[in-house]
Structure formats: C-alpha cells, structure tokens
Design a protein around this motif. Structure first.
Motif, PDB file in Angstrom:
ATOM      1  N   LEU A   1       0.832  -1.373  -0.040  1.00  0.00           N
ATOM      2  CA  LEU A   1       0.084  -0.074   0.118  1.00  0.00           C
ATOM      3  C   LEU A   1       0.751   1.286  -0.175  1.00  0.00           C
ATOM      4  O   LEU A   1       1.957   1.258   0.939  1.00  0.00           O
ATOM      5  CB  LEU A   1      -0.870   0.097   1.151  1.00  0.00           C
ATOM      6  N   PRO A   2       0.625   2.233  -0.985  1.00  0.00           N
ATOM      7  CA  PRO A   2       1.423   3.470  -0.777  1.00  0.00           C
ATOM      8  C   PRO A   2       1.386   4.138   0.486  1.00  0.00           C
ATOM      9  O   PRO A   2       2.710   4.732   0.928  1.00  0.00           O
ATOM     10  CB  PRO A   2       0.716   4.237  -1.919  1.00  0.00           C
ATOM     11  N   ALA A   3       0.428   4.240   1.415  1.00  0.00           N
ATOM     12  CA  ALA A   3       0.589   4.891   2.737  1.00  0.00           C
ATOM     13  C   ALA A   3       1.540   3.841   3.558  1.00  0.00           C
ATOM     14  O   ALA A   3       2.369   4.597   4.388  1.00  0.00           O
ATOM     15  CB  ALA A   3      -1.014   4.623   3.237  1.00  0.00           C
ATOM     16  N   ASN A   4       1.375   2.620   3.527  1.00  0.00           N
ATOM     17  CA  ASN A   4       2.362   1.761   4.240  1.00  0.00           C
ATOM     18  C   ASN A   4       3.789   2.169   3.863  1.00  0.00           C
ATOM     19  O   ASN A   4       4.721   2.328   4.797  1.00  0.00           O
ATOM     20  CB  ASN A   4       2.135   0.528   4.103  1.00  0.00           C
ATOM     21  N   ILE A   5       4.098   2.266   2.552  1.00  0.00           N
ATOM     22  CA  ILE A   5       5.428   2.431   2.134  1.00  0.00           C
ATOM     23  C   ILE A   5       6.162   3.799   2.667  1.00  0.00           C
ATOM     24  O   ILE A   5       7.058   4.056   2.988  1.00  0.00           O
ATOM     25  CB  ILE A   5       5.550   2.559   0.619  1.00  0.00           C
ATOM     26  N   MET A   6       4.782   4.926   2.340  1.00  0.00           N
ATOM     27  CA  MET A   6       5.567   6.208   2.830  1.00  0.00           C
ATOM     28  C   MET A   6       5.755   6.409   4.141  1.00  0.00           C
ATOM     29  O   MET A   6       6.741   6.970   4.842  1.00  0.00           O
ATOM     30  CB  MET A   6       4.462   7.132   2.281  1.00  0.00           C
ATOM     31  N   LEU A   7       4.822   5.774   5.041  1.00  0.00           N
ATOM     32  CA  LEU A   7       5.063   5.851   6.422  1.00  0.00           C
ATOM     33  C   LEU A   7       6.016   4.973   7.158  1.00  0.00           C
ATOM     34  O   LEU A   7       6.710   5.507   8.130  1.00  0.00           O
ATOM     35  CB  LEU A   7       3.606   5.393   7.228  1.00  0.00           C
ATOM     36  N   SER A   8       6.342   4.153   6.470  1.00  0.00           N
ATOM     37  CA  SER A   8       7.510   3.318   6.983  1.00  0.00           C
ATOM     38  C   SER A   8       8.910   3.767   6.782  1.00  0.00           C
ATOM     39  O   SER A   8       9.599   4.099   7.643  1.00  0.00           O
ATOM     40  CB  SER A   8       7.692   2.040   6.250  1.00  0.00           C
ATOM     41  N   MET A   9       8.932   4.648   5.650  1.00  0.00           N
ATOM     42  CA  MET A   9      10.166   5.506   5.736  1.00  0.00           C
ATOM     43  C   MET A   9      10.154   6.756   6.265  1.00  0.00           C
ATOM     44  O   MET A   9      11.112   7.081   6.874  1.00  0.00           O
ATOM     45  CB  MET A   9      10.168   6.121   3.942  1.00  0.00           C
ATOM     46  N   ARG A  10       8.949   7.364   6.888  1.00  0.00           N
ATOM     47  CA  ARG A  10       8.978   8.229   7.802  1.00  0.00           C
ATOM     48  C   ARG A  10       9.317   7.849   9.130  1.00  0.00           C
ATOM     49  O   ARG A  10       9.767   8.425   9.685  1.00  0.00           O
ATOM     50  CB  ARG A  10       7.597   9.047   7.709  1.00  0.00           C
ATOM     51  N   ILE A  11       9.005   6.690   9.491  1.00  0.00           N
ATOM     52  CA  ILE A  11       9.569   6.080  10.573  1.00  0.00           C
ATOM     53  C   ILE A  11      11.097   5.703  10.785  1.00  0.00           C
ATOM     54  O   ILE A  11      11.521   6.385  11.654  1.00  0.00           O
ATOM     55  CB  ILE A  11       8.711   4.767  11.207  1.00  0.00           C
ATOM     56  N   LEU A  12      11.488   5.638   9.440  1.00  0.00           N
ATOM     57  CA  LEU A  12      13.127   5.192   9.580  1.00  0.00           C
ATOM     58  C   LEU A  12      13.682   6.656   9.584  1.00  0.00           C
ATOM     59  O   LEU A  12      14.763   6.642  10.110  1.00  0.00           O
ATOM     60  CB  LEU A  12      13.598   4.546   8.156  1.00  0.00           C
ATOM     61  N   VAL A  13      13.071   7.533   8.945  1.00  0.00           N
ATOM     62  CA  VAL A  13      13.424   9.130   8.963  1.00  0.00           C
ATOM     63  C   VAL A  13      13.611   9.747  10.558  1.00  0.00           C
ATOM     64  O   VAL A  13      14.688  10.044  11.063  1.00  0.00           O
ATOM     65  CB  VAL A  13      12.827   9.932   8.281  1.00  0.00           C
ATOM     66  N   ASN A  14      12.489   9.431  11.344  1.00  0.00           N
ATOM     67  CA  ASN A  14      12.597  10.035  12.669  1.00  0.00           C
ATOM     68  C   ASN A  14      13.002   8.814  13.512  1.00  0.00           C
ATOM     69  O   ASN A  14      13.380   9.252  14.719  1.00  0.00           O
ATOM     70  CB  ASN A  14      11.130   9.890  12.879  1.00  0.00           C
ATOM     71  N   ALA A  15      13.605   7.524  13.068  1.00  0.00           N
ATOM     72  CA  ALA A  15      14.312   6.913  13.993  1.00  0.00           C
ATOM     73  C   ALA A  15      15.546   7.641  14.455  1.00  0.00           C
ATOM     74  O   ALA A  15      16.151   7.378  15.469  1.00  0.00           O
ATOM     75  CB  ALA A  15      14.760   5.456  13.340  1.00  0.00           C
ATOM     76  N   PHE A  16      16.104   8.467  13.390  1.00  0.00           N
ATOM     77  CA  PHE A  16      17.291   9.247  13.694  1.00  0.00           C
ATOM     78  C   PHE A  16      17.223  10.463  15.002  1.00  0.00           C
ATOM     79  O   PHE A  16      18.214  11.231  15.247  1.00  0.00           O
ATOM     80  CB  PHE A  16      18.040  10.020  12.430  1.00  0.00           C
TER      81      PHE A  16
END
Length: 777
Positions: free
Chosen positions: A630-645
C-alpha cells in the motif's frame, strides 16, 4: 623469534568500487567480490603478477561475498559461488563465467557463502537473520534453515565435528546440529560478530566489531581472547604456512598477522577499511579494501614489488596515517570510539566519554537517574578563528551565545552571523534542539537584543526569504498555508468515508544553511492530525479480525498520546503499540503514523529500537517497502526510519541496515509525491550520518538513482542536499564526482537548473543547490 618482513607484492586493479571479499581457488588464483556488482578471477602470471582472466556478472546489486566450491558430482570442474545484496546466490563456471545455478531463498542481502564439508554443499548467511545449507544438485530448496538469531547472520562455517557455527550482529555465536537443532548460544563478544574460521578439527576462531578475536572449542568453550586491532575486525583467515597462524583485517586500515596467539606483524594500508583478508597456500596475504583494490603481501623477497611501487605504497600509508592523526580539541580522531560505545551503559553517574562523530568530537555524560548518555557538547577544534569571529563546530560566527533553557541544565550554544535573519536562526536553533515552537519569538528577540541589531538583514528582493521554502518569514499568528491537497475532499479507499490521510511531508524542511550544503543535522516528520488518526484507529479497531483482540477506548487514547512530542507514557502502552503493529497491512497505516510520531520521543525511541525488538522491527519495515505494498504503508515506513534518527538507538539500527534500506529505495518505482519526499528525507539523514564514511559512495549512487525518478520539487531539493553533503564531505569524493558526471540525465539537469534564474521559491532553492554541486564538480 625472527618475524618475517611482509612487503607489498602486487596491486590488482579492476574493480570500480569497494572490494568486499577475497578468496582463493586452485593454483594460487584469487577471487574477489565488489560493490560494483561483479566478481573477478585473478590468475598468477610470472613470479608476482596477477591478471584478471574472468569477470563474473549477473547480480543486480552489490556482490558481498565469494567462495570456491571444489569439484563435485554435479559440477566436476567446481563452481565460483557469489552472494549479493539482491538476496540471490549465483554459481558460475570458473573458466568462462557462465551462470550455472541461481539460488533464491533468502529474504534479504546475502552476507556470506562458504563450502560445506560434504561435496556439492554450500553454506550461506543473510541479513534475514538466518543461515541456510544448500546442495548445488538441487538449488531450488534449502536442505536446512538455521533460524534463531535476532539480527543479521554475518558468517557460517561447518566445524570439524560436523556441526555448524553461525555468527551474528546480535553479538552471539550459535552452534547447531546437522538436523538444525540448536546446541548452544555462545556469548562473550560485546558487539557484532563478523567472521568465523575453522582453526583445527577441534576449535574455531571468531572476530568482532568489539576489536577482539576469540578462540572456541567445538563444544562452545572460550579458550582464549586476542587483542590487537583498534577498531572493528571484519575478516579472519587461517595462514597455512604458519603454525597456529591466522590473519585479520578491519576498520583500522590494517592487516594483522598472528602466531601462537601473539600479533607478530601489523601491515598498514592506505585505506579506511580492509573489508576482507585471505591467505594463499604459499603464505602470501591477500586483501580487499574500500579503495577498490586487491593487494598481495609476501615475506619472500623474490616476490616483493619493485622499489618505485614500494616507495609509492609507503608514501600513501604515511599520508593516510597523517590524516588519521588529525586532532580536534587535542584528541586524535583515530583513537576515539564511534557512537556505538554509547550503547553500553556508564559505570558511574557523571562518567564522561568523548565520541567521534565524523570529523567532530562530542562529549557525553552518563546519567544514572535517566539511565542514558546525555550529550554535553562539542569538543572544539584547535583551528583559530578569524579576528572578531568565534569558532563553533568548525564554522566561524559573529556570535556564539549561551542560552539557558532550564534551571540546572547546561546552556545550549546558539551560533549566529549578522547577515542572518534572527527568526530563521531561531527556528533552526529550535529545530536542532527539539524545543517547543512557542520559543520562536523569545529566541529571536534574544538574538536581536544580544547581537545589538539596529535593523534586520534584507535579502536581494527586499524581504528576507525562508531558506527552507523560499517564502517570506512566517510569523506566528499570521495564518497558515493549506497543505497539498487541502480542501480536496478525498475519499478513504477502504471505507469510502471522508479521507484520513497521513500529514503532508512539507511540515519538516531540511535544516540547511544558506549555502544549502553540507547538511549537518537530521530532519524529522513532525506534523500530524492526531484527532484524525484517533478516529481512523477507532474505526479499524472495531473491525479487526484474524484472531487479534481489539483494544479499549482508553487504551486507544493512550496510544494516540504517544504521538505527542512531550507526553507522558508508560511501558504497557508502548508494548501495546508494538502489538498493534501486527495489524493486517490493509489497516496498518494509522498505527504506523502514530509510531513515526512516537519515536521522536527519546525514551520511546529507546524502547522501539532496543536490541530485542528493534532489529526485527526494522526488518519488518523493510518488508513494507515493496512496490506492491500500500502506498501509505510505504511512505509511513520510510517516515518512521527518518524519525528513528531522533535518538541514538534508532539511528544505530537504521545505519546497521543501511544497505538493505538503500536497496529497498532503489527498487521502489511508482512513488507519489509524499513518498518521494519521505525517500529523499531518509537518504538525506543517511547522508548526514555517513558522509565521511567509506560507503558514502554507495549511498551517493542510491541518491543519484532516486533523483532520476523524482518528480516532486521538494523531494528533488532534499535529494540534492543529500548529494551535496556527500560530495562535499566524502573521503571518496572523486568517485562520487565520477558517478555524477557519468550520469547524463542528472548531470544535464544540474547544469540546466544551475543556470535557471527564477523568482519561484521552490525552483530558486533547487537552482542554488544545483549551482553549489556544479561548483564542487
């Protein structure tokens, strides 16, 4: 005893990127595997030269490992076996390079391949936390899968008693029976275990990121521990002509030779990383390193390189050693640990550590009450500032103010130059230090007062422009602009109701200075509509099935509160969030949205990305980064990895999985604008962390590929900032320059954009950033 004087014998050049693995085959031949997606066979010619006679192609990503499988019934001439970040194993004909077998069974990058003791058997290990046993006569299905590690399995070998040993990033070694039953888990190493070698019929060796080597009995008893390296040890190999001898290589740019447990020789190379070492039957040492070269060292004077080559090599080593002796604040960078040391707890309250972060040195203090390391500040360099200027983090400023945020806490440094807009400087300061937005006016007025500004600096068009957006300065209370798609009245694709959509990505802008590059701090995705998230969670919570129990309204409220930046929380609520992350993928996106907000919180970041749950969670996020998700899952997974920093535990786990992250981004195709921005932001954060590391070249290649697919201007801008950061700071900037110049599509656009003169804010910042990159080229 007399120690043989090993000297350079030959330098084999042919790979265009890091050589990650070297191995031997029959007749003193050398095999090499590289990040350039190829493996090569080098045949000895004359006394000391080698010639590349075959190049093995076929992988779609980095070739991480290579080995020689001796002749067997199915392949009487044997096979060259390679493993790759494309998750595949290939077997080649030794002489002509034709692909004989393809093995697709791992779910992530293949870390190692090795021959088993039985004819025709291959052992492999992977980032998917497993090791597998294969028979080349039937490569479609693994004979055995060894599953039990909590992180990537870096190496697997078959021991003399016909058991298997696996080494993992979870800091353990496991011994397994031939039927796959776990015998014992060996602990002792304090960091990732990177390599294994069979020492005798009754013992084996391991090497680790903790800079130690351990010898174990086949029953699992630690017999000895050896020290000598000053940084990560990546590879270990037995030396067939030295009694109880072996060689190791690592991140300290050296190879060390061992005999009877003693380090008897250190060979320094002019590189940052010696990824792999192996020994030829005549005792010569072969290395693969981060500069893309294979080097052969010998103790036989007849095989020494000529005097000119030896002199050039020695000069290169001296230059590299001089660079590694660079001092910041009186401390040698090469002697300071990296941020991985902060994963270990302090011994006493107030204990301090100096930590190397790129070319900077930071000081941390242990808080027993908070059970964490707190950053105190930078250890300042010795470079003098210009007259009237103050140095801070390697840059000159007109002022470096001390700002007291709360009683009892050390003041925070606020750098400022007179040509900056005070509100822009204040916003950057707030963003960098995670301060509440309500402080903006207070900090800006502090700058105006203490810098004694008579008037505000003006831009060329008469009004100061926000360097992040190109727009006029935002003053709280003046109203907000509608985000992308505002008022569009979109429909929910699952329910048909009014759409809940994850917050637009434009809320968090790169915190760059006016030159745009290099970027020096991480960015995050902060904006969110928690009320809308709450409503969508309630809706999905009432409909979940598949044996999942719905949560109560009170629990849902507590879950949503995790998304508030400074909210109180409890361990039970975080555990519940982890449970909700198991929801079906079709209804998962609001849970992901809460998670990407929650991990901004230091304590929650530590719980989500701890050593028990974190590695599997990152691996799960990577499974969501598939083109068919799902596009929403793809985008939000990347946002989690961004905010992991946002804090060290998340940062370290994302960095540990960086190769898989880059591979996932490269494989994504049809990305909407928000997903493009998320992908570019993730690469930007990786660029900040890895700009001064050897694998920055691989990251630059990934950024270039993404830039060629991006259509959104904001995403393109962030990708340019990432590329500029790498280009400005990488130790391998010449390789990055070559990649940019040779990429016709990107190179032409950079030239075109750098020549563009526009009043459009978004296009102007792209033009300015392109100009900076073109200058660096």
């Amino acid at each position: 005893m007399a120690v043989p004087d090993y000297k350079l014998s030959a330098v084999l050049s042919g790979h265009s990127m890091d050589v990650r693995c070297v191995a031997t085959t029959k007749e003193f031949c050398i095999l090499s595997a590289s990040r350039d997606r190829t493996a090569k066979l080098w045949h000895p010619e004359g006394v000391k030269d080698f010639v590349n006679v075959v190049t093995y192609k076929g992988h779609k990503n980095f070739v991480s490992c290579v080995c020689w499988l001796p002749p067997c019934e199915a392949y009487p001439e044997g096979l060259v076996i390679t493993g790759s970040n494309d998750n595949c194993i290939l077997g080649y004909n030794l002489q002509d390079g034709s692909i004989q077998i393809t093995i697709e069974g791992h779910e992530n990058a293949v870390c190692s391949v090795a021959p088993g003791r039985d004819f025709g058997v291959i052992l492999s290990s992977s980032w998917d936390s497993t090791a597998k046993v294969w028979n080349v006569s039937n490569p479609r299905a693994a004979l055995l899968t060894l599953k039990g590690h909590q992180a990537a399995v870096w190496a697997v070998v078959e021991l003399g008693n016909s058991t298997y040993a696996t080494a993992s990033a979870d800091k353990t070694i496991k011994l397994w029976k031939k039927n796959g039953e776990l015998i014992i888990t060996l602990t002792g190493h304090t960091d990732c275990v990177r390599g294994l070698a069979v020492a005798s019929s009754e013992s084996f060796l391991s090497c680790s990121n903790d800079a130690s080597i351990r010898m174990w009995s086949n029953m699992g008893h630690c017999l000895n521990t050896f020290y000598g390296h000053s940084n990560y040890i990546y590879s270990i190999s037995l030396n067939p002509v030295v009694s109880n001898g072996f060689a190791t290589s690592g991140e300290d740019g050296s190879v060390r030779l061992w005999s009877g447990g003693d380090c008897v020789r250190e060979i320094k190379l002019p590189v940052h990383s010696v990824w792999s070492v192996t020994c030829l039957d005549n005792g010569d040492i072969v290395t693969g390193s981060s500069d893309g070269l294979i080097r052969v060292f010998t103790k036989d004077p007849a095989r020494y390189a000529d005097e000119a080559t030896l002199k050039q090599f020695e000069d290169d080593v001296e230059k590299m050693q001089a660079a590694s002796q660079q001092e910041i604040g009186g401390f040698k960078l090469s002697e300071l640990p990296g941020p991985e040391v902060l994963l270990e707890p302090g011994k006493s309250d107030g204990q301090t550590k100096l930590v190397r972060r790129g070319t900077n040195v930071k000081c941390y203090s242990w808080s027993a009450a908070e059970n964490t390391w707190n950053e105190i500040g930078d250890v300042m360099g010795a470079n003098p500032a210009s007259e009237g200027k103050t140095m801070y983090q390697g840059k000159e400023y007109d002022f470096v103010f001390n700002v007291d945020i709360k009683d009892g806490a050390p003041p925070i440094k606020l750098p400022y130059n007179k040509n900056e807009d005070p509100w822009v400087a204040a916003q950057a300061f707030i963003h960098k230090n995670n301060l509440p937005q309500v402080y903006l006016d207070q900090v800006a007025n502090f700058i105006v007062t203490n810098a004694k500004l008579d008037s505000l600096p003006a831009s060329s068009n008469g009004s100061f422009a926000d360097p992040f957006t190109g727009e006029s300065r935002y003053v709280p209370g003046s109203g907000t602009a509608a985000g992308p798609g505002a008022g569009a009245g979109g429909r929910d694709p699952f329910t048909g109701a009014g759409a809940y959509t994850p917050a637009p990505a434009h809320a968090a802008q790169p915190n760059t200075d006016n030159s745009l590059i290099p970027h020096d701090s991480y960015i995050r995705f902060d904006q969110a509509n928690l009320k809308a998230i709450h409503e969508k969670l309630k809706e999905f919570n009432s409909k979940i099935g598949d044996g999942l129990s719905p949560v109560t309204d009170v629990q849902l409220e507590n879950i949503v509160k995790l998304g508030e930046m400074n909210s109180a929380y409890d361990v039970e609520t975080v555990a519940l969030l982890k449970k909700m992350l198991e929801w079906p993928k079709e209804i998962l996106f609001p849970v992901l949205d809460v998670t990407r907000l929650a991990v901004r919180n230091k304590e929650i970041n530590g719980q989500i990305f701890d050593t028990s749950y974190g590695p599997s969670f990152v691996k799960y996020l990577l499974t969501l980064l598939k083109p068919d998700n799902l596009p929403a899952n793809i985008m939000l997974s990347m946002r989690i990895l961004v905010n992991a920093f946002s804090d060290l535990p998340g940062e370290m786990l994302v960095l540990a999985a960086r190769e898989s992250v880059m591979h996932s981004i490269i494989c994504l195709t049809q990305l909407n604008n928000n997903a493009q921005i998320a992908a570019a932001s993730l690469l930007l954060n990786l660029s900040v962390a890895l700009a001064q590391q050897p694998d920055s070249v691989d990251l630059a290649e990934c950024v270039i590929q993404l830039l060629n697919k991006i259509t959104d201007n904001e995403a393109y801008f962030r990708g340019l900032v990432a590329l500029g950061t790498l280009l400005a700071e990488s130790p391998n900037k010449l390789q990055i320059q070559t990649k940019i110049v040779s990429n016709t599509q990107l190179n032409n656009r950079l030239k075109r954009d750098s020549a563009t003169n526009t009043v459009d804010g978004n296009l102007r910042k792209i033009s300015t950033c392109s100009q900076q990159i073109v200058r660096l080229l």
